[in-house]
Structures are given as C-alpha cells and as structure tokens.
Motif scaffolding. Structure first.
Motif, PDB file in Angstrom:
ATOM      1  N   ALA A 162       0.809  -1.222   0.000  1.00 40.57           N
ATOM      2  CA  ALA A 162       0.000   0.000   0.000  1.00 40.57           C
ATOM      3  C   ALA A 162       0.839   1.266   0.000  1.00 40.57           C
ATOM      4  O   ALA A 162       0.432   2.298  -0.548  1.00 40.57           O
ATOM      5  CB  ALA A 162      -0.937  -0.006   1.208  1.00 40.57           C
ATOM      6  N   ASN A 163       1.993   1.237   0.607  1.00 38.13           N
ATOM      7  CA  ASN A 163       2.802   2.458   0.690  1.00 38.13           C
ATOM      8  C   ASN A 163       3.469   2.821  -0.635  1.00 38.13           C
ATOM      9  O   ASN A 163       4.082   3.878  -0.748  1.00 38.13           O
ATOM     10  CB  ASN A 163       3.863   2.316   1.783  1.00 38.13           C
ATOM     11  CG  ASN A 163       4.772   1.120   1.544  1.00 38.13           C
ATOM     12  OD1 ASN A 163       4.578   0.371   0.588  1.00 38.13           O
ATOM     13  ND2 ASN A 163       5.740   0.919   2.409  1.00 38.13           N
ATOM     14  N   LYS A 164       3.339   1.964  -1.632  1.00 38.34           N
ATOM     15  CA  LYS A 164       3.909   2.279  -2.941  1.00 38.34           C
ATOM     16  C   LYS A 164       2.855   2.716  -3.949  1.00 38.34           C
ATOM     17  O   LYS A 164       3.139   2.854  -5.133  1.00 38.34           O
ATOM     18  CB  LYS A 164       4.647   1.063  -3.490  1.00 38.34           C
ATOM     19  CG  LYS A 164       5.878   0.691  -2.679  1.00 38.34           C
ATOM     20  CD  LYS A 164       6.611  -0.482  -3.312  1.00 38.34           C
ATOM     21  CE  LYS A 164       7.865  -0.841  -2.496  1.00 38.34           C
ATOM     22  NZ  LYS A 164       8.598  -1.978  -3.085  1.00 38.34           N
ATOM     23  N   VAL A 165       1.616   2.887  -3.490  1.00 39.95           N
ATOM     24  CA  VAL A 165       0.517   3.262  -4.377  1.00 39.95           C
ATOM     25  C   VAL A 165       0.322   4.774  -4.351  1.00 39.95           C
ATOM     26  O   VAL A 165       0.244   5.380  -3.282  1.00 39.95           O
ATOM     27  CB  VAL A 165      -0.782   2.546  -3.954  1.00 39.95           C
ATOM     28  CG1 VAL A 165      -1.926   2.968  -4.864  1.00 39.95           C
ATOM     29  CG2 VAL A 165      -0.595   1.037  -4.003  1.00 39.95           C
ATOM     30  N   ASP A 166       0.244   5.392  -5.530  1.00 36.70           N
ATOM     31  CA  ASP A 166       0.013   6.829  -5.675  1.00 36.70           C
ATOM     32  C   ASP A 166      -1.396   7.024  -6.213  1.00 36.70           C
ATOM     33  O   ASP A 166      -1.723   6.526  -7.309  1.00 36.70           O
ATOM     34  CB  ASP A 166       1.041   7.433  -6.625  1.00 36.70           C
ATOM     35  CG  ASP A 166       0.849   8.927  -6.801  1.00 36.70           C
ATOM     36  OD1 ASP A 166       0.234   9.549  -5.905  1.00 36.70           O
ATOM     37  OD2 ASP A 166       1.301   9.465  -7.824  1.00 36.70           O
ATOM     38  N   VAL A 167      -2.236   7.752  -5.456  1.00 33.29           N
ATOM     39  CA  VAL A 167      -3.633   7.950  -5.819  1.00 33.29           C
ATOM     40  C   VAL A 167      -3.883   9.437  -6.038  1.00 33.29           C
ATOM     41  O   VAL A 167      -3.476  10.270  -5.225  1.00 33.29           O
ATOM     42  CB  VAL A 167      -4.584   7.410  -4.735  1.00 33.29           C
ATOM     43  CG1 VAL A 167      -6.037   7.677  -5.119  1.00 33.29           C
ATOM     44  CG2 VAL A 167      -4.362   5.920  -4.535  1.00 33.29           C
ATOM     45  N   LEU A 168      -4.552   9.751  -7.176  1.00 34.13           N
ATOM     46  CA  LEU A 168      -4.961  11.114  -7.465  1.00 34.13           C
ATOM     47  C   LEU A 168      -6.436  11.073  -7.828  1.00 34.13           C
ATOM     48  O   LEU A 168      -6.837  10.371  -8.760  1.00 34.13           O
ATOM     49  CB  LEU A 168      -4.145  11.699  -8.621  1.00 34.13           C
ATOM     50  CG  LEU A 168      -4.571  13.087  -9.103  1.00 34.13           C
ATOM     51  CD1 LEU A 168      -4.429  14.118  -7.988  1.00 34.13           C
ATOM     52  CD2 LEU A 168      -3.753  13.498 -10.321  1.00 34.13           C
ATOM     53  N   SER A 169      -7.247  11.856  -7.091  1.00 39.83           N
ATOM     54  CA  SER A 169      -8.693  11.824  -7.309  1.00 39.83           C
ATOM     55  C   SER A 169      -9.253  13.229  -7.248  1.00 39.83           C
ATOM     56  O   SER A 169      -8.926  14.001  -6.340  1.00 39.83           O
ATOM     57  CB  SER A 169      -9.370  10.945  -6.244  1.00 39.83           C
ATOM     58  OG  SER A 169     -10.775  11.009  -6.377  1.00 39.83           O
ATOM     59  N   THR A 170     -10.070  13.547  -8.291  1.00 38.71           N
ATOM     60  CA  THR A 170     -10.809  14.807  -8.302  1.00 38.71           C
ATOM     61  C   THR A 170     -12.260  14.486  -8.644  1.00 38.71           C
ATOM     62  O   THR A 170     -12.642  13.323  -8.746  1.00 38.71           O
ATOM     63  CB  THR A 170     -10.215  15.787  -9.318  1.00 38.71           C
ATOM     64  OG1 THR A 170     -10.400  15.248 -10.645  1.00 38.71           O
ATOM     65  CG2 THR A 170      -8.741  16.038  -9.065  1.00 38.71           C
ATOM     66  N   ASN A 171     -13.042  15.540  -8.830  1.00 35.85           N
ATOM     67  CA  ASN A 171     -14.458  15.312  -9.152  1.00 35.85           C
ATOM     68  C   ASN A 171     -14.683  14.801 -10.579  1.00 35.85           C
ATOM     69  O   ASN A 171     -15.781  14.377 -10.934  1.00 35.85           O
ATOM     70  CB  ASN A 171     -15.271  16.581  -8.913  1.00 35.85           C
ATOM     71  CG  ASN A 171     -14.741  17.733  -9.732  1.00 35.85           C
ATOM     72  OD1 ASN A 171     -13.648  17.667 -10.296  1.00 35.85           O
ATOM     73  ND2 ASN A 171     -15.508  18.818  -9.802  1.00 35.85           N
ATOM     74  N   GLU A 172     -13.629  14.838 -11.443  1.00 31.18           N
ATOM     75  CA  GLU A 172     -13.782  14.380 -12.831  1.00 31.18           C
ATOM     76  C   GLU A 172     -12.732  13.347 -13.244  1.00 31.18           C
ATOM     77  O   GLU A 172     -12.825  12.791 -14.347  1.00 31.18           O
ATOM     78  CB  GLU A 172     -13.680  15.571 -13.795  1.00 31.18           C
ATOM     79  CG  GLU A 172     -14.781  16.606 -13.644  1.00 31.18           C
ATOM     80  CD  GLU A 172     -14.595  17.782 -14.587  1.00 31.18           C
ATOM     81  OE1 GLU A 172     -15.587  18.433 -14.921  1.00 31.18           O
ATOM     82  OE2 GLU A 172     -13.435  18.039 -14.977  1.00 31.18           O
ATOM     83  N   TYR A 173     -11.760  13.090 -12.377  1.00 32.71           N
ATOM     84  CA  TYR A 173     -10.607  12.295 -12.802  1.00 32.71           C
ATOM     85  C   TYR A 173     -10.177  11.385 -11.666  1.00 32.71           C
ATOM     86  O   TYR A 173     -10.235  11.756 -10.485  1.00 32.71           O
ATOM     87  CB  TYR A 173      -9.457  13.225 -13.211  1.00 32.71           C
ATOM     88  CG  TYR A 173      -8.196  12.544 -13.620  1.00 32.71           C
ATOM     89  CD1 TYR A 173      -8.080  11.931 -14.868  1.00 32.71           C
ATOM     90  CD2 TYR A 173      -7.086  12.533 -12.776  1.00 32.71           C
ATOM     91  CE1 TYR A 173      -6.907  11.317 -15.265  1.00 32.71           C
ATOM     92  CE2 TYR A 173      -5.912  11.931 -13.165  1.00 32.71           C
ATOM     93  CZ  TYR A 173      -5.810  11.308 -14.415  1.00 32.71           C
ATOM     94  OH  TYR A 173      -4.638  10.705 -14.783  1.00 32.71           O
ATOM     95  N   LEU A 174      -9.718  10.192 -11.984  1.00 29.34           N
ATOM     96  CA  LEU A 174      -9.248   9.211 -10.994  1.00 29.34           C
ATOM     97  C   LEU A 174      -8.023   8.518 -11.559  1.00 29.34           C
ATOM     98  O   LEU A 174      -8.047   8.026 -12.717  1.00 29.34           O
ATOM     99  CB  LEU A 174     -10.344   8.186 -10.691  1.00 29.34           C
ATOM    100  CG  LEU A 174      -9.967   7.082  -9.701  1.00 29.34           C
ATOM    101  CD1 LEU A 174      -9.675   7.676  -8.331  1.00 29.34           C
ATOM    102  CD2 LEU A 174     -11.086   6.050  -9.611  1.00 29.34           C
ATOM    103  N   LYS A 175      -6.949   8.459 -10.752  1.00 29.63           N
ATOM    104  CA  LYS A 175      -5.717   7.805 -11.192  1.00 29.63           C
ATOM    105  C   LYS A 175      -5.137   6.999 -10.037  1.00 29.63           C
ATOM    106  O   LYS A 175      -5.068   7.474  -8.911  1.00 29.63           O
ATOM    107  CB  LYS A 175      -4.691   8.827 -11.669  1.00 29.63           C
ATOM    108  CG  LYS A 175      -3.422   8.195 -12.240  1.00 29.63           C
ATOM    109  CD  LYS A 175      -2.367   9.235 -12.547  1.00 29.63           C
ATOM    110  CE  LYS A 175      -1.667   9.704 -11.281  1.00 29.63           C
ATOM    111  NZ  LYS A 175      -0.477  10.520 -11.562  1.00 29.63           N
ATOM    112  N   VAL A 176      -4.738   5.762 -10.356  1.00 30.02           N
ATOM    113  CA  VAL A 176      -4.042   4.908  -9.396  1.00 30.02           C
ATOM    114  C   VAL A 176      -2.774   4.430 -10.079  1.00 30.02           C
ATOM    115  O   VAL A 176      -2.840   3.742 -11.116  1.00 30.02           O
ATOM    116  CB  VAL A 176      -4.911   3.703  -8.960  1.00 30.02           C
ATOM    117  CG1 VAL A 176      -4.152   2.848  -7.976  1.00 30.02           C
ATOM    118  CG2 VAL A 176      -6.220   4.175  -8.376  1.00 30.02           C
ATOM    119  N   HIS A 177      -1.619   4.771  -9.528  1.00 28.27           N
ATOM    120  CA  HIS A 177      -0.334   4.435 -10.141  1.00 28.27           C
ATOM    121  C   HIS A 177       0.483   3.615  -9.155  1.00 28.27           C
ATOM    122  O   HIS A 177       0.751   4.057  -8.038  1.00 28.27           O
ATOM    123  CB  HIS A 177       0.413   5.713 -10.535  1.00 28.27           C
ATOM    124  CG  HIS A 177       1.736   5.437 -11.174  1.00 28.27           C
ATOM    125  ND1 HIS A 177       2.869   6.171 -10.911  1.00 28.27           N
ATOM    126  CD2 HIS A 177       2.111   4.493 -12.085  1.00 28.27           C
ATOM    127  CE1 HIS A 177       3.877   5.701 -11.600  1.00 28.27           C
ATOM    128  NE2 HIS A 177       3.435   4.675 -12.336  1.00 28.27           N
TER     129      HIS A 177
END
Length: 407
Positions: free
Chosen positions: A18-33
């Motif tokens: 879990a500590n290597k997961v980068d999450v970016l979330s907004t009201n229109e966009y979702l990214k999991v890297h």
C-alpha cells in the motif's frame, strides 16, 4: 456495482504494498499508479470528491464515489474523447489536486498557529494569575509584618509609659518618705522633778558615744598601687601578625556603634529609644527568620539599616532572607555589601565573611553562574579549610562546571 447515487470501483494492486501506491482523485478524474501499472479514469459525470472515499484492503483498493447528480451512468468513463480533451482534463485535475493540497497545507499551518497562540495565551494567563497570587501573598505578608511591627511599637510605648509612671510613683513615694523623715518629733515637756534624771541620762549617752568612737580604727595611710598589664601574645610571628588590621577593625566597630545611628529623619521622631536600636531590630529579624516569616524579617532589617547602614550583619542576615524568597539578585547585592563592610579581614570577622561568601555563592549557583559561585565557595573554604560541608559543596560545584564543559 453502480447505483443512482454512488459508484464503486475496485482496483487490484497485484501484490504491490500500500505504501507504494500513488492515488490522485478529483471530481472528474481518478488515477491509481503503482509501477509498472497505471489505472486512469476520466469519469462520465462529476462526483463529490469531498464526500468520496478510498479504502486500501489486502490486495486491492476500493473507491466509493458519491455522484453529484442522482442518475444512472451508461458508462464509467467519457466515451469518444480525443487526446487533447483528455489531456486538458488531466491537467485540470492535477491543478485542482494541487490547489487542494495547498489549501490543506495552509489550513494545517493556520491550525498549528492557532494552537500555538492558544497555548501561549493560556501560558501567559497562568503566569499572570501566578504573578497576581504571589503579589497578593507578598502584600499579605507585608501587611502582617507591618501590623506586627505596629503592635510591637504600641506595646513598647505602653511599656515605656507604664515604666515612667512607676518611676514617677516611686520618686513621689521616696520624696514623701524623705519629707516625713526630716520632721523632728516634738518631745513632751518633763516636769522639773525629772530634769535631773534627764541630765544624768544625757551624760551616760555621751560617755557611751565616746567609748564607741574609741573603738573605731584610724584611717589607713595613703599609698600607690602599681599595675602591670600582660602583653598580648599572638600565635604567629610578629612580622606575620595583624595587629594594625585588628586595631583598625576595633576602631571601625566602635565608631559604628557610637555615631552611626541616624536620628535626623522626620520619620524617626515618633519612635521610642527602643525602636531606634538597630540591635533590637536585628534580634526581631532573627526571630522572624527562625519562625519562617522571611518578609517580616526583611522589614525589620530594612528599618535597622535606615537607622544604621554600616552594620555588616544586617546585610548578611537580609541576604539569607532574600535567598529563602528566591530574590537571588538582591541576595548577591546584600552579600557583596556585607563583604565590603567586613574589612579589614581579621579573625574577629572571619565567621561573618565566610557566611557572606556562602550566601553569595549559593545565589550565583541558583542563577547557574557556577564559575562565580565556585570563587565564593573557595574563598569561604580558605577561611575555614576544615569545614566538611564546604568541601563537599565546593566539589559538587566543580563537578557541575566540568560536566557542563564536557557537554
């Protein structure tokens, strides 16, 4: 499993921690890297990012996205969008995420500042309350000491008045006794027939008086008695003796006792002779000190010093009181004044000088000025080198200085 109010997305992490997961979330966009994998979704419709959540479980990450409008989505992501549109959506999402991060950081900093301000205000309030409490305590002690001094003054005046009245009565009684004794009793007149007997008795009394005078020895002859004074012997050689210093010290003390008391101030006019005696005030201060009433003792020493400011013991005793009350700078000042007056250094004032050095050294150590404190303790130890307590305290101060220098 979508609903009309929420969307649930599960992304497998494929063995990534879990500590290597980068999450970016907004009201229109979702990214999991999570290298080397990337999950990216341009949402079909806006969601409430603030009310949405992401939960990382074992082997997956679960998103719960709350829809802004309650409706069923035909698709999860935007369909048939060109690369430029997707690029703009991605850049806009990054900008929104950056602005949110800046806002959170700013809010956190403001919260920290508010907590610091609250802590500082609380501390200042506690300090003010403690200061007021100490001031009230000191004022109470001063009032109590002033009341005790006033009571003692009234008692002394009453005692003096009573003694004066008793002396006046005694003088009046003595005067009446002398007046009555000076009167000669009148003898009754004797008849003529007893005059011869009286003359005979008078003759017998004269004879008896002459016999008594004959028994008294003659006065001694005058003469001269020679007195030889024993010379003063010093334990040291004459070249090492301190005869001039001791004579100077004795003359200095005699001058202080004879002409040092001030009586020219207007405030001393109402004081009795006993109240103008610094020695009596010194004894009162010592009694207050033993009883633990240090402020009252200071008041007594203050009055004594206003009457005679050349007595070293008053400064030394007041320094001890200031030490008890943690008035460290005043203790240093009074100890230094006592040492100035305890000159020249002779055997007669050795004990007083040692006491002043110890008081000043203790005050310096309480202020963490250990070098100055060590100098005073060494001076006291030089006066009394066999004092075990002084040796132990000096060693402790020296060890503290050495420990501070090492750190």
């Amino acid at each position: 499993m979508p609903t009309d109010s929420a969307v649930f997305i599960s992304v497998p992490l494929k063995g990534t921690s879990a500590n290597k997961v980068d999450v970016l979330s907004t009201n229109e966009y979702l990214k999991v890297h999570f290298p080397p994998y990337l999950f990216e979704a341009f949402l079909f419709a806006p969601v409430e990012d603030d009310r949405s959540s992401a939960t990382i479980k074992k082997g997956e990450i679960l998103f719960t996205l709350q829809k802004r409008n309650k409706e069923m989505w035909p698709h999860l992501t935007v369909q048939n969008a060109d690369k430029e549109t997707l690029k703009d959506l991605r850049l806009r999402a990054i900008q929104v995420a950056h602005e949110k991060a800046v806002a959170r950081s700013k809010a956190k900093a403001e919260k920290v500042q508010e907590e610091k301000k609250y802590t500082r205000d609380k501390t200042m309030k506690l300090q003010d309350e403690e200061r007021v409490k100490i001031q009230l305590m000191k004022a109470g002690e001063r009032n109590m000491a002033a009341a005790e001094l006033e009571s003692w003054t009234i008692q002394q005046r009453a005692t003096k008045k009573e003694e004066g009245s008793q002396r006046k009565q005694a003088k009046e009684s003595e005067r009446m006794t002398e007046k009555q004794g000076s009167r000669k009793p009148e003898l009754p007149s004797l008849p003529k027939s007893s005059q011869t007997t009286r003359a005979a008795q008078h003759g017998l009394q004269n004879c008896s008086r002459k016999e008594k005078q004959a028994d008294v020895p003659a006065p001694r002859s005058s003469g001269t008695i020679k007195i030889h004074f024993t010379p003063r012997v010093f334990p040291t050689a004459l070249r090492e003796s301190r005869v001039p210093e001791e004579e100077e010290w004795l003359k200095k003390q005699a001058a202080i006792r004879c002409g040092g008391i001030r009586t020219d101030l207007h405030e001393f006019e109402d004081l009795s002779e006993e109240e103008r005696n610094p020695d009596l005030l010194k004894e009162k201060g010592e009694k207050y000190f033993v009883a633990g009433n240090y402020q009252a003792a200071i008041n007594a020493y203050d009055l004594a010093l206003r009457l005679n400011e050349k007595i070293p013991a008053l400064y030394s005793n007041r320094a001890a009181c200031h030490l008890k009350l943690r008035n460290l700078h005043k203790a240093i000042e009074d100890s230094s004044k006592a040492l100035e007056l305890l000159t020249p250094p002779v055997a007669d004032n050795a004990g007083a000088r040692m006491k002043a050095h110890v008081s000043r050294g203790t005050a310096f150590c309480e202020l963490e000025l250990y070098d100055e404190g060590l100098q005073d303790y060494q001076a006291a130890l030089k006066i009394d080198p066999d004092n075990n307590a002084l040796q132990a305290d000096t060693q402790k101060i020296r060890a503290t200085i050495q420990g501070s220098s090492k750190t």
